[in-house]
Design a protein around this motif. Structure first.
Motif, short mmCIF file in Angstrom:
data_model
loop_
_atom_site.label_atom_id
_atom_site.label_comp_id
_atom_site.label_asym_id
_atom_site.label_seq_id
_atom_site.Cartn_x
_atom_site.Cartn_y
_atom_site.Cartn_z
N PHE A 79 0.86 -1.19 0.00
CA PHE A 79 0.00 0.00 0.00
C PHE A 79 0.90 1.24 0.00
N VAL A 80 0.72 2.07 -1.04
CA VAL A 80 1.67 3.17 -1.27
C VAL A 80 0.93 4.50 -1.33
N PRO A 81 1.23 5.45 -0.45
CA PRO A 81 0.65 6.80 -0.58
C PRO A 81 1.12 7.45 -1.90
N GLY A 82 0.25 8.28 -2.48
CA GLY A 82 0.61 8.91 -3.75
C GLY A 82 1.90 9.70 -3.66
N ILE A 83 2.11 10.37 -2.54
CA ILE A 83 3.31 11.21 -2.43
C ILE A 83 4.57 10.35 -2.35
N GLY A 103 -1.51 -1.23 -3.80
CA GLY A 103 -2.79 -0.64 -3.41
C GLY A 103 -2.62 0.81 -3.01
N VAL A 104 -3.75 1.52 -2.93
CA VAL A 104 -3.74 2.96 -2.61
C VAL A 104 -3.73 3.15 -1.09
N HIS A 105 -2.99 4.14 -0.65
CA HIS A 105 -2.89 4.43 0.79
C HIS A 105 -2.99 5.94 0.99
N GLY A 106 -3.97 6.55 0.30
CA GLY A 106 -4.12 8.00 0.32
C GLY A 106 -3.06 8.68 -0.53
N TYR A 107 -3.02 9.99 -0.46
CA TYR A 107 -1.96 10.73 -1.16
C TYR A 107 -0.91 11.22 -0.18
N ARG A 108 -1.35 12.02 0.79
CA ARG A 108 -0.43 12.60 1.75
C ARG A 108 -0.55 11.93 3.12
N HIS A 109 -1.19 10.75 3.14
CA HIS A 109 -1.36 10.00 4.37
C HIS A 109 -2.22 10.75 5.39
N LEU A 110 -3.19 11.54 4.88
CA LEU A 110 -4.14 12.19 5.78
C LEU A 110 -5.17 11.16 6.22
N THR A 111 -5.54 11.18 7.49
CA THR A 111 -6.51 10.21 7.99
C THR A 111 -7.93 10.65 7.61
N ALA A 113 -10.90 10.00 8.58
CA ALA A 113 -11.88 10.32 9.62
C ALA A 113 -11.72 11.74 10.16
N GLU A 114 -10.57 12.36 9.89
CA GLU A 114 -10.35 13.73 10.39
C GLU A 114 -10.51 14.78 9.30
N GLN A 115 -10.93 14.34 8.08
CA GLN A 115 -10.98 15.27 6.95
C GLN A 115 -12.41 15.47 6.46
N PRO A 116 -12.73 16.68 5.94
CA PRO A 116 -14.04 16.88 5.32
C PRO A 116 -14.11 16.08 4.01
N PRO A 117 -15.33 15.83 3.52
CA PRO A 117 -15.49 14.98 2.33
C PRO A 117 -14.67 15.43 1.12
N ASP A 118 -14.53 16.75 0.89
CA ASP A 118 -13.79 17.18 -0.30
C ASP A 118 -12.31 16.83 -0.18
N VAL A 119 -11.77 16.88 1.02
CA VAL A 119 -10.36 16.51 1.21
C VAL A 119 -10.19 14.99 1.09
N GLN A 120 -11.17 14.25 1.61
CA GLN A 120 -11.12 12.79 1.45
C GLN A 120 -11.11 12.41 -0.03
N ARG A 121 -11.93 13.12 -0.81
CA ARG A 121 -11.97 12.84 -2.25
C ARG A 121 -10.62 13.15 -2.91
N ARG A 122 -10.06 14.30 -2.57
CA ARG A 122 -8.79 14.70 -3.18
C ARG A 122 -7.69 13.71 -2.82
N GLU A 123 -7.68 13.28 -1.56
CA GLU A 123 -6.66 12.32 -1.11
C GLU A 123 -6.73 11.02 -1.91
N LEU A 124 -7.92 10.51 -2.10
CA LEU A 124 -8.05 9.24 -2.81
C LEU A 124 -7.74 9.42 -4.30
N GLU A 125 -8.27 10.48 -4.90
CA GLU A 125 -8.08 10.67 -6.34
C GLU A 125 -6.62 10.99 -6.67
N ASP A 126 -5.98 11.83 -5.87
CA ASP A 126 -4.56 12.15 -6.12
C ASP A 126 -3.68 10.92 -5.88
#
Ligand SMILES: [Zn+2]
Length: 288
Positions: A79-83, A103-111, A113-126
């Motif tokens: 599992f590899v973060p995008g960054i 596998g995907v592990h976020g982008y910047r390893h932001l958790t 559960a602590e992020q608003p939906p738009d940041v969760q989306r950006r993390e996964l897509e990036d």
């Protein structure tokens, strides 16, 4: 009791994913590298001691772990973060060349559960984009710090990801029925995570302590041995920056050898388990 109003668990026959064994193992490696620092601010890049501790993962840990996997001919999922993928493309290439799943592990390893939906989306897509640019075709996701939300699962389904490994309410894989599609869940656990045993990082404080490899091997082997009676899936979670150390990678190798010597433990990639589980699940209910 449901985990969440939008989620429904669907059990599947053990034989569908166990591959004829008594238990199965998914060896998984979270290649966090500098992402744990960058999630807390770019200023940590000036803290060279901590940065170098994190870089040990892709620089030393991953090649050593790949050698162990090759020596024993066992598959794994990284599992590899995008960054991490952007900073260490050769690491992703080496993992893919060796035939392991990424596998995907976020982008910047932001958790999540602590992020608003738009940041969760950006993390996964990036995160996805960074891996796809390197030729990976991820099917699996693991939430940084295992902090999956229902929003995360919706985004996964939206982007064609079929496998999550973040929830802990079972020790066998199962199907999560969601309004957005079906996902396979491969449950991990902190007992089977090297972070709780090996991590000592004072700044930022990510420490758990430093335990002996003897204790760790005993914990993991005991759990796997018992899983041969319960027909469970052992999702082992290691971090190359921790488990890549000489004595720890030797302990990891001993764990793999023990599993192989029992002769009834199947070593599987996460995406293969997910495929089997999803194929075996009964047709969705039209209504509850
Ligand atoms: Zn991580």
């Amino acid at each position: 009791m449901r985990l969440h109003p939008d989620l429904r668990r669907v059990g599947v026959p053990v034989d569908s994913w166990l591959d004829g064994g008594a238990a199965a193992i998914c060896l998984t490696f979270d290649v966090d590298a500098e992402s744990n620092l960058l999630s807390r601010g770019d200023h940590y890049l000036e803290h060279l001691s901590t940065v170098s501790h994190q870089q040990y993962g892709p620089r030393i840990g991953v090649p050593r772990i790949l050698a162990v996997l090759q020596r024993h001919d066992v598959p794994a999922t990284f599992f590899v973060p995008g960054i991490t993928a952007e900073r260490w493309p050769e690491t992703v290439a080496a993992i893919l060349d060796a035939g392991h799943a990424v596998g995907v592990h976020g982008y910047r390893h932001l958790t999540p559960a602590e992020q608003p939906p738009d940041v969760q989306r950006r993390e996964l897509e990036d995160g996805l984009l960074a891996l796809e640019r390197l030729g990976a075709q991820p099917r699996c996701y693991r939430a940084p710090s295992w902090s999956t939300t229902a929003c995360t699962l919706r985004l996964m389904a939206e982007h064609g990801l079929t496998c999550d490994s973040s929830l802990m309410d079972d020790d066998r894989p199962y199907v999560l029925e969601t309004p957005w599609g079906r996902l396979a869940e491969l449950p991990p656990h902190w007992l089977l995570d090297d972070w709780e045993q090996y991590a000592y990082i004072p700044d930022p404080d990510l420490s758990e302590g430093i335990e002996t490899t003897g204790k760790v091997l005993e914990l993991w082997s005991d759990e796997l041995d018992a899983m041969r009676q319960t027909q469970s899936l052992c999702v082992l979670t290691c971090h190359p920056l921790l488990s890549g150390r000489p004595s720890r990678v030797r302990a990891l190798e001993r764990f793999i050898v023990q599993g192989k010597e029992w002769g009834d433990v199947a070593f599987l990639r996460c995406d293969r388990v997910a495929e089997a589980v999803l194929a075996a699940a009964p047709a969705p209910y039209a209504a509850e």
